[in-house]
Design a protein around this motif. Sequence first.
Motif, PDB file in Angstrom:
ATOM      1  N   GLY A  19       0.776  -1.229   0.000  1.00  0.00           N
ATOM      2  CA  GLY A  19       0.000   0.000   0.000  1.00  0.00           C
ATOM      3  C   GLY A  19       0.804   1.275   0.000  1.00  0.00           C
ATOM      4  O   GLY A  19       0.234   2.375  -0.032  1.00  0.00           O
ATOM      5  N   SER A  20       2.136   1.216   0.056  1.00  0.00           N
ATOM      6  CA  SER A  20       2.977   2.407   0.001  1.00  0.00           C
ATOM      7  C   SER A  20       4.359   1.994  -0.485  1.00  0.00           C
ATOM      8  O   SER A  20       4.626   0.811  -0.712  1.00  0.00           O
ATOM      9  CB  SER A  20       3.075   3.068   1.383  1.00  0.00           C
ATOM     10  N   LEU A  21       5.258   2.982  -0.635  1.00  0.00           N
ATOM     11  CA  LEU A  21       6.589   2.717  -1.165  1.00  0.00           C
ATOM     12  C   LEU A  21       7.458   2.110  -0.063  1.00  0.00           C
ATOM     13  O   LEU A  21       8.224   2.796   0.608  1.00  0.00           O
ATOM     14  CB  LEU A  21       7.202   4.015  -1.708  1.00  0.00           C
ATOM     15  N   LYS A  22       7.357   0.799   0.109  1.00  0.00           N
ATOM     16  CA  LYS A  22       8.035   0.138   1.234  1.00  0.00           C
ATOM     17  C   LYS A  22       9.547   0.152   1.079  1.00  0.00           C
ATOM     18  O   LYS A  22      10.270  -0.015   2.061  1.00  0.00           O
ATOM     19  CB  LYS A  22       7.545  -1.297   1.377  1.00  0.00           C
ATOM     20  N   GLN A  23      10.051   0.387  -0.146  1.00  0.00           N
ATOM     21  CA  GLN A  23      11.493   0.407  -0.342  1.00  0.00           C
ATOM     22  C   GLN A  23      12.172   1.500   0.471  1.00  0.00           C
ATOM     23  O   GLN A  23      13.356   1.385   0.811  1.00  0.00           O
ATOM     24  CB  GLN A  23      11.839   0.610  -1.827  1.00  0.00           C
ATOM     25  N   VAL A  24      11.445   2.592   0.789  1.00  0.00           N
ATOM     26  CA  VAL A  24      12.038   3.698   1.550  1.00  0.00           C
ATOM     27  C   VAL A  24      11.367   3.865   2.908  1.00  0.00           C
ATOM     28  O   VAL A  24      11.605   4.850   3.605  1.00  0.00           O
ATOM     29  CB  VAL A  24      11.978   5.018   0.746  1.00  0.00           C
ATOM     30  N   ASP A  25      10.544   2.913   3.298  1.00  0.00           N
ATOM     31  CA  ASP A  25       9.885   2.979   4.598  1.00  0.00           C
ATOM     32  C   ASP A  25      10.902   2.672   5.696  1.00  0.00           C
ATOM     33  O   ASP A  25      11.815   1.874   5.513  1.00  0.00           O
ATOM     34  CB  ASP A  25       8.744   1.954   4.642  1.00  0.00           C
ATOM     35  N   GLY A  26      10.737   3.314   6.866  1.00  0.00           N
ATOM     36  CA  GLY A  26      11.669   3.142   7.964  1.00  0.00           C
ATOM     37  C   GLY A  26      11.296   1.979   8.869  1.00  0.00           C
ATOM     38  O   GLY A  26      10.124   1.824   9.240  1.00  0.00           O
ATOM     39  N   PHE A  27      12.298   1.171   9.252  1.00  0.00           N
ATOM     40  CA  PHE A  27      12.081   0.021  10.133  1.00  0.00           C
ATOM     41  C   PHE A  27      13.051   0.005  11.312  1.00  0.00           C
ATOM     42  O   PHE A  27      12.771  -0.609  12.328  1.00  0.00           O
ATOM     43  CB  PHE A  27      12.223  -1.286   9.349  1.00  0.00           C
ATOM     44  N   PHE A  62      13.252   7.759  -4.532  1.00  0.00           N
ATOM     45  CA  PHE A  62      14.152   6.701  -4.080  1.00  0.00           C
ATOM     46  C   PHE A  62      15.584   7.217  -3.964  1.00  0.00           C
ATOM     47  O   PHE A  62      16.272   6.980  -2.961  1.00  0.00           O
ATOM     48  CB  PHE A  62      14.092   5.527  -5.061  1.00  0.00           C
ATOM     49  N   ARG A  63      16.050   7.940  -4.974  1.00  0.00           N
ATOM     50  CA  ARG A  63      17.408   8.495  -4.924  1.00  0.00           C
ATOM     51  C   ARG A  63      17.586   9.427  -3.722  1.00  0.00           C
ATOM     52  O   ARG A  63      18.610   9.386  -3.035  1.00  0.00           O
ATOM     53  CB  ARG A  63      17.699   9.273  -6.205  1.00  0.00           C
ATOM     54  N   ALA A  64      16.581  10.255  -3.480  1.00  0.00           N
ATOM     55  CA  ALA A  64      16.676  11.195  -2.359  1.00  0.00           C
ATOM     56  C   ALA A  64      16.776  10.452  -1.035  1.00  0.00           C
ATOM     57  O   ALA A  64      17.552  10.831  -0.137  1.00  0.00           O
ATOM     58  CB  ALA A  64      15.466  12.124  -2.353  1.00  0.00           C
ATOM     59  N   ALA A  65      16.019   9.364  -0.920  1.00  0.00           N
ATOM     60  CA  ALA A  65      16.051   8.584   0.320  1.00  0.00           C
ATOM     61  C   ALA A  65      17.381   7.870   0.500  1.00  0.00           C
ATOM     62  O   ALA A  65      17.907   7.775   1.615  1.00  0.00           O
ATOM     63  CB  ALA A  65      14.907   7.581   0.329  1.00  0.00           C
ATOM     64  N   MET A  66      17.948   7.371  -0.590  1.00  0.00           N
ATOM     65  CA  MET A  66      19.215   6.642  -0.505  1.00  0.00           C
ATOM     66  C   MET A  66      20.407   7.575  -0.341  1.00  0.00           C
ATOM     67  O   MET A  66      21.392   7.240   0.315  1.00  0.00           O
ATOM     68  CB  MET A  66      19.421   5.788  -1.761  1.00  0.00           C
TER      69      MET A  66
END
Length: 307
Positions: A19-27, A62-66
Amino acid sequence: MHSKPTLLVLAAGMATRYGSLKQVDGFGPNGETIIDYSVHDALRAGFGRVVFVVRKAIEEEFRAAMRRRFPDSLPIDYVAQELDMLPAGFEVPEGRTKPWGTGHAVWVAASSIQEPFAVINGDDFYGYKSFELVADFLRNSTDDNEHGLVGFRLENTLSEHGAVSRGLCEVDREGYLKSVTELTHILHAEGGIVHQEPGAVAGFLSGSETVSMNLMAFKPSVFPHFGQGLREFLAGNGTNLKAEFYLPAVVDGLVKSGTARVKVLQTPEKWFGVTYPEDKAAAVQCILRQVRAGVYPEDLWQALSPQ
């Protein structure tokens, strides 16, 4: 030519069920993503470069998060995976919106990788030992036609919140892969672990089976086989709007044709991931337990540095 292997991260998935962009979600304790932990483990194990496969629609975010996570000295490249990136002679059928799959994702990265490499899913947590097994294999295997696959125990890879897909592995006595079959609907049910494939009778699994979680080790000689496999897939399934070209299908074809051998690297790690929104709480707790046990530093970003 890079002296260290490359980590190829498949991060173009649409996360429909999450349901969201889990690649950049925080864990992690400081908002670390699952990808952060994979890169951290890969660097510790001896990898020297990261290539991300992403969709253009999410690339900027994604780039901004990485960008703010990894050390400046770490070489990072990005490869786009789009529906219209196909071999000559093939076109996207009208109405197709679903990505072509993990096998296609590896194929589009071919021009960016000239060294031995490992493939991972961006939303899967594999554990350090899994990356160590892959790095050791790539350092020690000198046969260009020998590849590796990290095998997990099935019961260590299931979600409590719904069905998952797993590559069921048949392994010979010498530890080499005989076949890998993609099962797309495995879940806990009354009486045990069940797999229910479309149009087939439900079957039970023991939980001790070896399965692939798409952590695989390849020599660059494998790329032409991805191209051939993709062309064959499109010739037979190109008009099917839901069919996907799975990474395990390429590996299975290599093994059954005798083109290559695939060593199964059995890992003791317990996988976890975030297929469903309900999986996040458990993933957060799993990471927190490992931080408290000293497996990972609390501030992972400060600890990230190439070996």
